[in-house]
Design a protein around this motif. Sequence first.
Motif, PDB file in Angstrom:
ATOM      1  N   PHE A   1       0.848  -1.193   0.000  1.00  0.00           N
ATOM      2  CA  PHE A   1       0.000   0.000   0.000  1.00  0.00           C
ATOM      3  C   PHE A   1       0.880   1.237   0.000  1.00  0.00           C
ATOM      4  CE2 PHE A   1      -2.404  -3.316   2.160  1.00  0.00           C
ATOM      5  CZ  PHE A   1      -3.593  -3.300   1.458  1.00  0.00           C
ATOM      6  N   THR A   2       0.385   2.268  -0.629  1.00  0.00           N
ATOM      7  CA  THR A   2       1.061   3.551  -0.590  1.00  0.00           C
ATOM      8  C   THR A   2       0.098   4.598  -0.050  1.00  0.00           C
ATOM      9  OG1 THR A   2       2.375   5.142  -1.875  1.00  0.00           O
ATOM     10  CG2 THR A   2       0.406   4.243  -2.920  1.00  0.00           C
ATOM     11  N   THR A   3       0.649   5.697   0.428  1.00  0.00           N
ATOM     12  CA  THR A   3      -0.155   6.720   1.080  1.00  0.00           C
ATOM     13  C   THR A   3      -0.455   7.872   0.130  1.00  0.00           C
ATOM     14  OG1 THR A   3       1.811   7.877   1.901  1.00  0.00           O
ATOM     15  CG2 THR A   3       0.880   6.142   3.296  1.00  0.00           C
ATOM     16  N   ARG A   4      -1.425   8.662   0.503  1.00  0.00           N
ATOM     17  CA  ARG A   4      -1.794   9.839  -0.279  1.00  0.00           C
ATOM     18  C   ARG A   4      -0.632  10.828  -0.344  1.00  0.00           C
ATOM     19  NH1 ARG A   4      -6.327  12.456  -1.995  1.00  0.00           N
ATOM     20  NH2 ARG A   4      -7.557  10.647  -1.349  1.00  0.00           N
ATOM     21  N   GLU A   5       0.089  11.004   0.745  1.00  0.00           N
ATOM     22  CA  GLU A   5       1.188  11.960   0.777  1.00  0.00           C
ATOM     23  C   GLU A   5       2.285  11.589  -0.214  1.00  0.00           C
ATOM     24  OE1 GLU A   5      -0.198  10.619   3.390  1.00  0.00           O
ATOM     25  OE2 GLU A   5      -1.177  12.353   4.356  1.00  0.00           O
ATOM     26  N   ARG A   6       2.589  10.312  -0.316  1.00  0.00           N
ATOM     27  CA  ARG A   6       3.635   9.885  -1.256  1.00  0.00           C
ATOM     28  C   ARG A   6       3.217  10.102  -2.693  1.00  0.00           C
ATOM     29  NH1 ARG A   6       5.351   4.145   1.630  1.00  0.00           N
ATOM     30  NH2 ARG A   6       6.199   5.062   3.545  1.00  0.00           N
ATOM     31  N   LEU A   7       1.956   9.822  -3.004  1.00  0.00           N
ATOM     32  CA  LEU A   7       1.489  10.046  -4.367  1.00  0.00           C
ATOM     33  C   LEU A   7       1.486  11.525  -4.720  1.00  0.00           C
ATOM     34  CD1 LEU A   7      -1.486   7.498  -4.615  1.00  0.00           C
ATOM     35  CD2 LEU A   7       0.836   7.250  -5.489  1.00  0.00           C
ATOM     36  N   GLU A   8       1.094  12.355  -3.793  1.00  0.00           N
ATOM     37  CA  GLU A   8       1.101  13.793  -4.050  1.00  0.00           C
ATOM     38  C   GLU A   8       2.526  14.295  -4.252  1.00  0.00           C
ATOM     39  OE1 GLU A   8      -0.972  15.349  -0.702  1.00  0.00           O
ATOM     40  OE2 GLU A   8      -2.948  15.165  -1.633  1.00  0.00           O
ATOM     41  N   ALA A   9       3.470  13.764  -3.479  1.00  0.00           N
ATOM     42  CA  ALA A   9       4.862  14.153  -3.650  1.00  0.00           C
ATOM     43  C   ALA A   9       5.391  13.711  -5.002  1.00  0.00           C
ATOM     44  CB  ALA A   9       5.703  13.554  -2.519  1.00  0.00           C
ATOM     45  N   ALA A  10       5.009  12.513  -5.434  1.00  0.00           N
ATOM     46  CA  ALA A  10       5.447  12.028  -6.740  1.00  0.00           C
ATOM     47  C   ALA A  10       4.889  12.888  -7.868  1.00  0.00           C
ATOM     48  CB  ALA A  10       5.022  10.576  -6.913  1.00  0.00           C
ATOM     49  N   LEU A  11       3.624  13.267  -7.773  1.00  0.00           N
ATOM     50  CA  LEU A  11       3.029  14.129  -8.806  1.00  0.00           C
ATOM     51  C   LEU A  11       3.675  15.504  -8.819  1.00  0.00           C
ATOM     52  CD1 LEU A  11      -0.811  13.417  -8.799  1.00  0.00           C
ATOM     53  CD2 LEU A  11       0.876  12.803 -10.512  1.00  0.00           C
ATOM     54  N   GLU A  12       4.003  15.997  -7.665  1.00  0.00           N
ATOM     55  CA  GLU A  12       4.658  17.306  -7.603  1.00  0.00           C
ATOM     56  C   GLU A  12       6.014  17.265  -8.289  1.00  0.00           C
ATOM     57  OE1 GLU A  12       6.236  20.536  -4.252  1.00  0.00           O
ATOM     58  OE2 GLU A  12       5.432  18.594  -3.665  1.00  0.00           O
ATOM     59  N   ALA A  13       6.780  16.201  -8.031  1.00  0.00           N
ATOM     60  CA  ALA A  13       8.079  16.065  -8.676  1.00  0.00           C
ATOM     61  C   ALA A  13       7.932  15.881 -10.174  1.00  0.00           C
ATOM     62  CB  ALA A  13       8.833  14.884  -8.071  1.00  0.00           C
ATOM     63  N   CYS A  14       6.904  15.137 -10.595  1.00  0.00           N
ATOM     64  CA  CYS A  14       6.661  14.939 -12.022  1.00  0.00           C
ATOM     65  C   CYS A  14       6.307  16.254 -12.704  1.00  0.00           C
ATOM     66  CB  CYS A  14       5.555  13.912 -12.204  1.00  0.00           C
ATOM     67  SG  CYS A  14       5.158  13.542 -13.922  1.00  0.00           S
ATOM     68  N   ALA A  15       5.520  17.075 -12.034  1.00  0.00           N
ATOM     69  CA  ALA A  15       5.148  18.367 -12.612  1.00  0.00           C
ATOM     70  C   ALA A  15       6.358  19.277 -12.755  1.00  0.00           C
ATOM     71  CB  ALA A  15       4.082  19.025 -11.733  1.00  0.00           C
ATOM     72  N   LYS A  16       7.239  19.281 -11.772  1.00  0.00           N
ATOM     73  CA  LYS A  16       8.438  20.120 -11.850  1.00  0.00           C
ATOM     74  C   LYS A  16       9.358  19.653 -12.958  1.00  0.00           C
ATOM     75  CE  LYS A  16       8.601  21.742  -7.074  1.00  0.00           C
ATOM     76  NZ  LYS A  16       9.407  21.814  -5.829  1.00  0.00           N
ATOM     77  N   ARG A  17       9.465  18.323 -13.120  1.00  0.00           N
ATOM     78  CA  ARG A  17      10.307  17.805 -14.187  1.00  0.00           C
ATOM     79  C   ARG A  17       9.746  18.197 -15.548  1.00  0.00           C
ATOM     80  NH1 ARG A  17      11.782  11.536 -14.132  1.00  0.00           N
ATOM     81  NH2 ARG A  17      12.900  12.305 -12.279  1.00  0.00           N
ATOM     82  N   GLY A  18       8.406  18.120 -15.699  1.00  0.00           N
ATOM     83  CA  GLY A  18       7.798  18.515 -16.963  1.00  0.00           C
ATOM     84  C   GLY A  18       8.009  19.988 -17.268  1.00  0.00           C
ATOM     85  N   GLN A  19       7.976  20.838 -16.260  1.00  0.00           N
ATOM     86  CA  GLN A  19       8.206  22.264 -16.465  1.00  0.00           C
ATOM     87  C   GLN A  19       9.645  22.531 -16.887  1.00  0.00           C
ATOM     88  OE1 GLN A  19       7.030  24.123 -12.814  1.00  0.00           O
ATOM     89  NE2 GLN A  19       4.855  23.668 -13.097  1.00  0.00           N
ATOM     90  N   MET A  20      10.601  21.775 -16.330  1.00  0.00           N
ATOM     91  CA  MET A  20      11.992  21.967 -16.713  1.00  0.00           C
ATOM     92  C   MET A  20      12.231  21.535 -18.162  1.00  0.00           C
ATOM     93  SD  MET A  20      13.716  23.286 -14.218  1.00  0.00           S
ATOM     94  CE  MET A  20      15.377  22.869 -14.737  1.00  0.00           C
ATOM     95  N   GLU A  21      11.584  20.414 -18.552  1.00  0.00           N
ATOM     96  CA  GLU A  21      11.792  19.922 -19.911  1.00  0.00           C
ATOM     97  C   GLU A  21      11.170  20.846 -20.955  1.00  0.00           C
ATOM     98  OE1 GLU A  21      10.207  16.035 -19.906  1.00  0.00           O
ATOM     99  OE2 GLU A  21      11.906  15.124 -18.836  1.00  0.00           O
ATOM    100  N   HIS A  22      10.078  21.527 -20.599  1.00  0.00           N
ATOM    101  CA  HIS A  22       9.391  22.405 -21.547  1.00  0.00           C
ATOM    102  C   HIS A  22       9.687  23.883 -21.268  1.00  0.00           C
ATOM    103  CE1 HIS A  22       7.106  18.632 -21.712  1.00  0.00           C
ATOM    104  NE2 HIS A  22       6.889  18.950 -22.978  1.00  0.00           N
ATOM    105  N   SER A  23      10.822  24.147 -20.647  1.00  0.00           N
ATOM    106  CA  SER A  23      11.198  25.533 -20.355  1.00  0.00           C
ATOM    107  C   SER A  23      11.475  26.273 -21.651  1.00  0.00           C
ATOM    108  CB  SER A  23      12.435  25.549 -19.456  1.00  0.00           C
ATOM    109  OG  SER A  23      12.865  26.875 -19.250  1.00  0.00           O
ATOM    110  N   PRO A  24      10.999  27.516 -21.819  1.00  0.00           N
ATOM    111  CA  PRO A  24      11.200  28.252 -23.079  1.00  0.00           C
ATOM    112  C   PRO A  24      12.653  28.589 -23.353  1.00  0.00           C
ATOM    113  CG  PRO A  24      10.155  29.648 -21.426  1.00  0.00           C
ATOM    114  CD  PRO A  24      10.166  28.275 -20.868  1.00  0.00           C
ATOM    115  N   THR A  25      13.540  28.542 -22.379  1.00  0.00           N
ATOM    116  CA  THR A  25      14.954  28.869 -22.583  1.00  0.00           C
ATOM    117  C   THR A  25      15.783  27.645 -22.872  1.00  0.00           C
ATOM    118  OG1 THR A  25      15.371  28.655 -20.205  1.00  0.00           O
ATOM    119  CG2 THR A  25      14.750  30.830 -21.025  1.00  0.00           C
TER     120      THR A  25
END
Length: 293
Positions: free
Chosen positions: A160-184
């Motif tokens: 089993f995994t917890t809600r906090e871990r899933l939210e942390a994983a999504l947050e890290a995934c979102a930051k990685r996506g923003q870095m990959e699609h950075s306009p610079t």
Amino acid sequence: NFTGTMLIGGLIGRMMGSMAERYQLTGPAVSGVYAMVGSAAMLCGFKRMSLAVVVFVATAANDFNLVPPLMLSVVVSVSCAEFLLHRGYDEEQLIRRKVAFLEPQTPNCLDNKKASELCDILPPEATLHVEATAAEVSKALKTDVSDFPVVKAGGICIGFTTRERLEAALEACAKRGQMEHSPTAGLDTPGGSTLGAGRTEDAAQSMEGEFERLISDSLVSSFGILPAGAKLPIGRLVDPVPYTILEEMPAQRMYALFARGGLNTASVVTENGQFVGMLSRRGLIHHIRHLDH
């Protein structure tokens, strides 16, 4: 509520004693004895204690001649309280405040029940695979489930995994996506080199380290733009299942694991080990209270 209960009982007893004295119905007892008896009766009715109340009040009065009338008042008080109220004051407070409390003894309402009948009600999207997309994890987090079962191929629950871990994983995934699609990321410098080409690789490596840190620290924050098809290694976020319960196990045996063994979650499986459902302490308490009513 301890002293207040005794005060109310003492005042009522004193009033009854004064009325008895006025009409000369007291006999050898004085109004103070009525106050002690009323205090013990009220305390016993609220706390559902008997012998302890008698010893406490008699010791406080330093007069063990009060034991017989105190015992009589305690018996009458307990009988009336159990007849009028199914639960005591403290137990009712636990229920109204939704405290995760289980009685040491198995409730009668669980007789003839099986483990499969007491499983938590899980929406389909709350069960995750070892590798799940960001969209699937987002749907799972929209439910009111706090612990999410993770199932591998063949319908085997690995933990089993917890809600906090899933939210942390999504947050890290979102930051990685923003870095990959950075306009610079693809701008050229005057010397002909690509600005951010080396930085993007370094940022990706740093984001991998941040992903691990976010998971271990269980950070929770708002999410950015998530790539719907991004894969998340949910299998790395689980706590392995320490207990598996057969679906045909009687509720009396299963209940002891939660009430006495301190178990919080367990996986309910078939004889072949396939995942049937999840049993949690919160869900078990919900089922018991529903059956009681």
